[in-house]
Enzyme design. Structure first.
Site, mmCIF file in Angstrom:
data_model
loop_
_atom_site.group_PDB
_atom_site.id
_atom_site.type_symbol
_atom_site.label_atom_id
_atom_site.label_comp_id
_atom_site.label_asym_id
_atom_site.label_seq_id
_atom_site.Cartn_x
_atom_site.Cartn_y
_atom_site.Cartn_z
ATOM 1 N N GLY A 18 75.866 32.320 14.768
ATOM 2 C CA GLY A 18 75.577 33.322 15.804
ATOM 3 C C GLY A 18 76.802 34.066 16.294
ATOM 4 C CE1 TYR A 146 92.894 21.285 12.964
ATOM 5 C CE2 TYR A 146 93.883 23.389 13.566
ATOM 6 C CZ TYR A 146 92.832 22.495 13.628
ATOM 7 O OH TYR A 146 91.720 22.796 14.360
ATOM 8 N N PRO A 187 91.215 28.501 7.064
ATOM 9 C CG PRO A 187 89.470 29.539 8.195
ATOM 10 C CD PRO A 187 89.960 28.185 7.759
ATOM 11 N N GLY A 188 93.899 30.347 8.612
ATOM 12 C CA GLY A 188 94.824 30.381 9.744
ATOM 13 C C GLY A 188 94.127 31.099 10.884
ATOM 14 C CB ILE A 190 90.414 34.597 11.955
ATOM 15 C CG1 ILE A 190 91.016 34.289 10.572
ATOM 16 C CG2 ILE A 190 89.536 35.850 11.900
ATOM 17 C CD1 ILE A 190 89.983 33.994 9.492
ATOM 18 N NE ARG A 198 85.200 26.491 23.493
ATOM 19 C CZ ARG A 198 84.256 27.420 23.345
ATOM 20 N NH1 ARG A 198 84.397 28.386 22.459
ATOM 21 N NH2 ARG A 198 83.160 27.368 24.080
HETATM 22 C C1 HXC Z 1 89.995 18.287 27.891
HETATM 23 C C2 HXC Z 1 87.760 18.769 27.586
HETATM 24 C C3 HXC Z 1 88.054 20.140 27.429
HETATM 25 C C4 HXC Z 1 89.421 20.544 27.536
HETATM 26 C C5 HXC Z 1 85.924 19.871 27.237
HETATM 27 N N1 HXC Z 1 86.431 18.665 27.455
HETATM 28 N N2 HXC Z 1 86.899 20.783 27.209
HETATM 29 N N3 HXC Z 1 88.713 17.848 27.809
HETATM 30 N N4 HXC Z 1 90.346 19.582 27.769
HETATM 31 N N5 HXC Z 1 89.787 21.821 27.410
HETATM 32 C C6 HXC Z 1 85.700 17.408 27.601
HETATM 33 C C7 HXC Z 1 84.726 17.464 28.772
HETATM 34 O O1 HXC Z 1 85.387 17.178 29.998
HETATM 35 C C8 HXC Z 1 83.722 16.369 28.396
HETATM 36 O O2 HXC Z 1 84.216 15.087 28.656
HETATM 37 C C9 HXC Z 1 83.676 16.495 26.863
HETATM 38 O O3 HXC Z 1 84.866 17.192 26.460
HETATM 39 C C10 HXC Z 1 82.492 17.307 26.408
HETATM 40 O O4 HXC Z 1 82.529 18.543 27.091
HETATM 41 P P1 HXC Z 1 81.201 19.391 27.376
HETATM 42 O O5 HXC Z 1 81.627 20.703 27.938
HETATM 43 O O6 HXC Z 1 80.213 18.568 28.118
HETATM 44 O O7 HXC Z 1 80.659 19.493 25.876
HETATM 45 P P2 HXC Z 1 79.841 20.564 25.160
HETATM 46 O O8 HXC Z 1 79.075 21.420 26.118
HETATM 47 O O9 HXC Z 1 79.119 19.870 24.104
HETATM 48 O O10 HXC Z 1 80.965 21.551 24.518
HETATM 49 C C11 HXC Z 1 81.674 21.198 23.381
HETATM 50 C C12 HXC Z 1 83.098 21.754 23.448
HETATM 51 C C13 HXC Z 1 83.082 23.265 23.762
HETATM 52 C C14 HXC Z 1 83.754 21.443 22.081
HETATM 53 C C15 HXC Z 1 83.861 21.044 24.535
HETATM 54 O O11 HXC Z 1 84.399 23.776 23.741
HETATM 55 C C16 HXC Z 1 82.245 24.054 22.809
HETATM 56 O O12 HXC Z 1 81.050 24.188 22.991
HETATM 57 N N6 HXC Z 1 82.836 24.591 21.735
HETATM 58 C C17 HXC Z 1 82.089 25.322 20.683
HETATM 59 C C18 HXC Z 1 82.832 26.470 20.091
HETATM 60 C C19 HXC Z 1 84.295 26.230 19.759
HETATM 61 O O13 HXC Z 1 84.918 25.274 20.210
HETATM 62 N N7 HXC Z 1 84.846 27.126 18.985
HETATM 63 C C20 HXC Z 1 86.246 27.069 18.579
HETATM 64 C C21 HXC Z 1 86.396 26.698 17.163
HETATM 65 S S1 HXC Z 1 88.066 27.052 16.719
HETATM 66 P P3 HXC Z 1 83.800 14.248 30.006
HETATM 67 O O14 HXC Z 1 84.390 12.906 29.785
HETATM 68 O O15 HXC Z 1 84.430 14.987 31.144
HETATM 69 O O16 HXC Z 1 82.314 14.262 30.076
HETATM 70 C C22 HXC Z 1 88.582 25.882 15.612
HETATM 71 C C23 HXC Z 1 89.838 26.078 14.814
HETATM 72 C C24 HXC Z 1 90.869 26.894 15.470
HETATM 73 O O17 HXC Z 1 87.944 24.929 15.425
HETATM 74 C C25 HXC Z 1 92.123 26.927 14.634
HETATM 75 C C26 HXC Z 1 92.942 28.107 14.987
HETATM 76 C C27 HXC Z 1 94.128 28.258 14.092
HETATM 77 P P1 NAP Z 2 83.131 30.235 17.296
HETATM 78 O O1 NAP Z 2 82.746 31.671 17.397
HETATM 79 O O2 NAP Z 2 83.303 29.462 18.530
HETATM 80 O O3 NAP Z 2 82.078 29.537 16.335
HETATM 81 C C1 NAP Z 2 81.611 28.257 16.489
HETATM 82 C C2 NAP Z 2 80.109 28.288 16.339
HETATM 83 O O4 NAP Z 2 79.629 26.948 16.232
HETATM 84 C C3 NAP Z 2 79.398 28.928 17.510
HETATM 85 O O5 NAP Z 2 78.470 29.883 17.045
HETATM 86 C C4 NAP Z 2 78.668 27.781 18.172
HETATM 87 O O6 NAP Z 2 77.434 28.205 18.726
HETATM 88 C C5 NAP Z 2 78.467 26.836 17.011
HETATM 89 N N1 NAP Z 2 78.325 25.455 17.443
HETATM 90 C C6 NAP Z 2 79.168 24.739 18.227
HETATM 91 N N2 NAP Z 2 78.684 23.523 18.447
HETATM 92 C C7 NAP Z 2 77.521 23.452 17.767
HETATM 93 C C8 NAP Z 2 76.547 22.434 17.606
HETATM 94 N N3 NAP Z 2 76.696 21.247 18.191
HETATM 95 N N4 NAP Z 2 75.457 22.700 16.852
HETATM 96 C C9 NAP Z 2 75.304 23.907 16.254
HETATM 97 N N5 NAP Z 2 76.191 24.904 16.378
HETATM 98 C C10 NAP Z 2 77.294 24.674 17.128
HETATM 99 O O7 NAP Z 2 84.507 30.085 16.506
HETATM 100 P P2 NAP Z 2 84.981 30.668 15.092
HETATM 101 O O8 NAP Z 2 86.373 31.076 15.252
HETATM 102 O O9 NAP Z 2 84.004 31.630 14.567
HETATM 103 O O10 NAP Z 2 84.983 29.333 14.208
HETATM 104 C C11 NAP Z 2 84.157 29.211 13.073
HETATM 105 C C12 NAP Z 2 84.740 28.173 12.142
HETATM 106 O O11 NAP Z 2 86.027 28.575 11.703
HETATM 107 C C13 NAP Z 2 84.925 26.803 12.757
HETATM 108 O O12 NAP Z 2 84.638 25.803 11.794
HETATM 109 C C14 NAP Z 2 86.388 26.762 13.077
HETATM 110 O O13 NAP Z 2 86.886 25.454 13.130
HETATM 111 C C15 NAP Z 2 86.927 27.520 11.897
HETATM 112 N N6 NAP Z 2 88.266 28.080 12.081
HETATM 113 C C16 NAP Z 2 88.428 29.163 12.901
HETATM 114 C C17 NAP Z 2 89.696 29.705 13.029
HETATM 115 C C18 NAP Z 2 89.944 30.898 13.883
HETATM 116 O O14 NAP Z 2 91.113 31.209 14.142
HETATM 117 N N7 NAP Z 2 88.927 31.621 14.320
HETATM 118 C C19 NAP Z 2 90.775 29.147 12.335
HETATM 119 C C20 NAP Z 2 90.556 28.034 11.530
HETATM 120 C C21 NAP Z 2 89.299 27.532 11.396
HETATM 121 P P3 NAP Z 2 76.786 27.484 20.006
HETATM 122 O O15 NAP Z 2 77.889 27.310 20.999
HETATM 123 O O16 NAP Z 2 75.708 28.422 20.447
HETATM 124 O O17 NAP Z 2 76.235 26.186 19.514
#
Ligand code: HXC
Ligand code: NAP
Length: 278
Positions: A18, A146, A187-188, A190, A198
């Site tokens: 999405g 990483y 990926p690096g 993006i 985050r």
């Molecule tokens: C410390 C944290 C935290 C933070 C959440 N938690 N954020 N702890 N620092 N910044 C803790 C909360 O306090 C809670 O613990 C537990 O994690 C779960 O948090 P919730 O918010 O209840 O969980 P949830 O709603 O399921 O959300 C999951 C999430 C959130 C991972 C925390 O960020 C999310 O929904 N992310 C989805 C999308 C995403 O992350 N995209 C980025 C991908 S980028 P307690 O004990 O307090 O209950 C990537 C690669 C990047 O992966 C690489 C770049 C080069």
């Molecule tokens: P993003 O927009 O946050 O994408 C993450 C997606 O995962 C969201 O659509 C989220 O939707 C979904 N998701 C999270 N928790 C889920 C769950 N429990 N069940 C189903 N769906 C879930 O971030 P992005 O940058 O596009 O990242 C995409 C992928 O690329 C990830 O694997 C990330 O680790 C990887 N990556 C990204 C980067 C970068 O720089 N962007 C670099 C390296 C690797 P909902 O929150 O609605 O569930």
């Protein structure tokens, strides 16, 4: 870059499709003729994306939390009723920067549940069905650079992505003899809202990341989607068990002992380092 029918009638599920990279892949795959399924937790986000992309082709949205095995099985069952998938893209992820010693058990569980267990759930659900029906299939997982070396401050993600890469390489061998290909992209950075909010939430952190990249720019969602389209296509049918890094050379710059000399040595310095003519 590709024939317009490269993915014609390929049925593809993109977890986390999405937003961000998942949405970009959905758009690219649709433009190449695929039938797309996306899933995520937020229905409003999924609906918005699917109505936006529906002009490009056939797209279906499923509310599904990949941490929940039963929910994944139910979604895959629903999809299979209209026809088996050909391709699974494990893209859903959770991540944030934090000092590891301050993480709660739920924080670990949350990220590991999405990234590692979510990938396992979807891969097993599709893999078992493909094997049972003697069908070929392709799995592409989105890792991170990483994964093989680890990274401070994103430890739950690093351990999960390392597991995803191990799964990719292991099943490439175990299932390769039955027509299932397993690959990953690392990926690096993006720019996407989900990732950058985050893991690079401040301008100085973004600048730090940019300075690590030889090409001195971030990757684009289009570049990622192009590589993904190639890897899932039949044209890449002999690529199996690979993790393709796409980071503008960032990883290698970090690894090279002398990579940073160019930053501190001026032209004059280089001249003065040349051997003097005798
Ligand atoms: C410390 C944290 C935290 C933070 C959440 N938690 N954020 N702890 N620092 N910044 C803790 C909360 O306090 C809670 O613990 C537990 O994690 C779960 O948090 P919730 O918010 O209840 O969980 P949830 O709603 O399921 O959300 C999951 C999430 C959130 C991972 C925390 O960020 C999310 O929904 N992310 C989805 C999308 C995403 O992350 N995209 C980025 C991908 S980028 P307690 O004990 O307090 O209950 C990537 C690669 C990047 O992966 C690489 C770049 C080069
Ligand atoms: P993003 O927009 O946050 O994408 C993450 C997606 O995962 C969201 O659509 C989220 O939707 C979904 N998701 C999270 N928790 C889920 C769950 N429990 N069940 C189903 N769906 C879930 O971030 P992005 O940058 O596009 O990242 C995409 C992928 O690329 C990830 O694997 C990330 O680790 C990887 N990556 C990204 C980067 C970068 O720089 N962007 C670099 C390296 C690797 P909902 O929150 O609605 O569930």
């Amino acid at each position: 870059m590709f024939q317009p029918d490269l993915l014609r009638d390929k049925r593809i599920l993109i977890t986390g499709g999405g937003t961000g990279l998942g949405k970009a892949m959905a758009s690219r795959f649709l433009s190449l003729g695929a039938i797309i399924h996306i899933c995520g937790r937020r229905e409003d986000v999924l609906q918005k994306t699917s109505s936006e992309l529906s002009a490009q082709g056939n797209i279906h949205a499923h509310v599904c939390d990949v941490r929940n095995l039963d929910a994944v099985e139910a979604m895959i069952d629903t999809i299979w009723k209209s026809g088996p998938l050909d391709i699974l893209v494990n893209n859903a992820a959770g991540n944030f920067i934090a000092r590891t010693e301050e993480l709660s058990p739920r924080a670990f569980e949350s990220v590991i549940g999405i990234v590692l267990l979510g990938t396992l759930h979807a891969t097993m659900a599709c893999g078992r069905r493909w094997l049972k029906a003697s069908r070929s299939g392709t799995v592409l997982s989105i890792s991170a650079t990483y994964a093989p070396v680890g990274s401070a401050y994103v430890v739950p993600s690093a351990v999960s992505k390392a597991g995803v890469e191990a799964l990719t390489r292991s099943l490439a061998v175990e299932w390769g003899n039955r027509g299932i290909r397993m690959n990953a992209i690392a990926p690096g950075p993006i720019p996407t809202q989900g990732a950058f909010s985050r893991v690079l939430p401040r301008p100085e952190l973004e600048a730090l990341a940019l300075n690590r990249i030889p090409m001195h720019r971030f990757g684009t969602t289009e570049e990622l989607a192009n590589l993904a389209a190639f890897l899932v296509s039949d044209g890449a049918s002999y690529i199996n068990g690979e993790v393709i890094r796409m980071d503008g050379g960032e990883f290698l710059q970090g690894a090279g002992e002398f990579s940073n000399l160019g930053r501190v040595l001026s032209n004059e310095d280089w001249e003065s380092l040349k051997p003097r003519k005798k």
